[in-house]
Design a protein around this motif. Sequence first.
Motif, PDB file in Angstrom:
ATOM      1  N   CYS A  60       0.848  -1.192   0.000  1.00 47.95           N
ATOM      2  CA  CYS A  60       0.000   0.000   0.000  1.00 47.95           C
ATOM      3  C   CYS A  60       0.887   1.247   0.000  1.00 47.95           C
ATOM      4  O   CYS A  60       1.829   1.339   0.783  1.00 47.95           O
ATOM      5  N   PRO A  61       0.615   2.201  -0.889  1.00 46.55           N
ATOM      6  CA  PRO A  61       1.419   3.425  -0.908  1.00 46.55           C
ATOM      7  C   PRO A  61       1.360   4.159   0.433  1.00 46.55           C
ATOM      8  O   PRO A  61       0.341   4.136   1.117  1.00 46.55           O
ATOM      9  N   VAL A  62       2.443   4.792   0.778  1.00 48.99           N
ATOM     10  CA  VAL A  62       2.533   5.498   2.060  1.00 48.99           C
ATOM     11  C   VAL A  62       1.526   6.644   2.151  1.00 48.99           C
ATOM     12  O   VAL A  62       1.236   7.115   3.248  1.00 48.99           O
ATOM     13  N   ASP A  63       1.000   7.078   1.027  1.00 48.80           N
ATOM     14  CA  ASP A  63       0.016   8.163   1.014  1.00 48.80           C
ATOM     15  C   ASP A  63      -1.350   7.724   1.540  1.00 48.80           C
ATOM     16  O   ASP A  63      -2.195   8.563   1.839  1.00 48.80           O
ATOM     17  N   TYR A  94       9.734   1.481   4.213  1.00 44.63           N
ATOM     18  CA  TYR A  94      10.029   2.318   5.379  1.00 44.63           C
ATOM     19  C   TYR A  94      10.148   1.502   6.655  1.00 44.63           C
ATOM     20  O   TYR A  94       9.410   0.529   6.856  1.00 44.63           O
ATOM     21  N   GLN A  95      11.042   1.934   7.522  1.00 50.18           N
ATOM     22  CA  GLN A  95      11.231   1.289   8.815  1.00 50.18           C
ATOM     23  C   GLN A  95       9.920   1.348   9.586  1.00 50.18           C
ATOM     24  O   GLN A  95       9.314   2.413   9.738  1.00 50.18           O
ATOM     25  N   ASP A  96       9.489   0.210  10.040  1.00 53.50           N
ATOM     26  CA  ASP A  96       8.227   0.045  10.775  1.00 53.50           C
ATOM     27  C   ASP A  96       7.020   0.557   9.989  1.00 53.50           C
ATOM     28  O   ASP A  96       5.980   0.848  10.565  1.00 53.50           O
ATOM     29  N   GLY A  97       7.150   0.697   8.670  1.00 53.71           N
ATOM     30  CA  GLY A  97       6.044   1.149   7.836  1.00 53.71           C
ATOM     31  C   GLY A  97       5.634   2.586   8.073  1.00 53.71           C
ATOM     32  O   GLY A  97       4.548   2.996   7.684  1.00 53.71           O
ATOM     33  N   ARG A  98       6.502   3.360   8.708  1.00 51.63           N
ATOM     34  CA  ARG A  98       6.166   4.760   9.041  1.00 51.63           C
ATOM     35  C   ARG A  98       6.796   5.719   8.043  1.00 51.63           C
ATOM     36  O   ARG A  98       8.016   5.721   7.845  1.00 51.63           O
ATOM     37  N   THR A 105      12.735  10.946   3.560  1.00 54.79           N
ATOM     38  CA  THR A 105      13.847  10.001   3.522  1.00 54.79           C
ATOM     39  C   THR A 105      14.086   9.311   4.868  1.00 54.79           C
ATOM     40  O   THR A 105      14.831   8.338   4.918  1.00 54.79           O
ATOM     41  N   ARG A 106      13.463   9.807   5.930  1.00 52.68           N
ATOM     42  CA  ARG A 106      13.635   9.185   7.249  1.00 52.68           C
ATOM     43  C   ARG A 106      13.043   7.773   7.220  1.00 52.68           C
ATOM     44  O   ARG A 106      11.875   7.583   6.927  1.00 52.68           O
ATOM     45  N   GLY A 107      13.877   6.800   7.495  1.00 50.20           N
ATOM     46  CA  GLY A 107      13.443   5.407   7.531  1.00 50.20           C
ATOM     47  C   GLY A 107      13.333   4.740   6.169  1.00 50.20           C
ATOM     48  O   GLY A 107      13.046   3.550   6.086  1.00 50.20           O
ATOM     49  N   LEU A 108      13.559   5.490   5.079  1.00 49.27           N
ATOM     50  CA  LEU A 108      13.455   4.937   3.735  1.00 49.27           C
ATOM     51  C   LEU A 108      14.529   3.877   3.511  1.00 49.27           C
ATOM     52  O   LEU A 108      15.681   4.061   3.915  1.00 49.27           O
ATOM     53  N   PHE A 109      14.140   2.773   2.895  1.00 48.32           N
ATOM     54  CA  PHE A 109      15.000   1.616   2.602  1.00 48.32           C
ATOM     55  C   PHE A 109      15.432   0.891   3.873  1.00 48.32           C
ATOM     56  O   PHE A 109      16.413   0.159   3.858  1.00 48.32           O
ATOM     57  N   LYS A 110      14.713   1.075   4.969  1.00 46.85           N
ATOM     58  CA  LYS A 110      15.051   0.398   6.216  1.00 46.85           C
ATOM     59  C   LYS A 110      13.925  -0.501   6.701  1.00 46.85           C
ATOM     60  O   LYS A 110      13.948  -0.972   7.834  1.00 46.85           O
TER      61      LYS A 110
END
Length: 193
Positions: A60-63, A94-98, A105-110
Amino acid sequence: MHSIQLNRGADSARGDNAASLKLAVASWLNEKQPTPNPAISSQDKSGCGFYHDATAELICPVDFNWADKRTQDEIRNYDHNFQVTAHSWPTFMYQDGRYDREDPTRGLFKGALLVRTFKHIFTSPSSASETQPNEETFHQEPLYKRSRTSGERRTRHDDGFRKFKLRHERETVFGIENRNAKSNNKNVSKTLL
């Protein structure tokens, strides 16, 4: 000659790991709590994607908020206000889907699934099953590696191999080619020998 053999060996190992990836990802998703119902099959892709809640939540897109029943219905019905395109960042990235709208970019690719997949392909399938590190220790080497290498000098050969491997991974994974790749690979292989 040696560079060709190194490339073949790396390609073969990566191919073996990628072939086992489908089974591994299905297994990882089935280990989640609560357990997906129905269980995710590594053999059959029908009923997955947006038609299975476990996979839909990940892609699901983050939006959008997959927990919202209306969002689920609108995405599955291809509503024009809920379009999923190639420009949509899936939650699993994203890290923890957040997703942080102020700092995208925070948490991206994590994301845990993404990191496990990367480890499965580029280090080893067994390393992907290790416990996921927290953010503070993510970039530190394990203690046993630090103590083993502390005080040792790194050689030109170590650096040459790292550069060769990095270049090869960059070219293979991202399709980024170096104009001088042939001459650089020859230089690196000479350094290795």
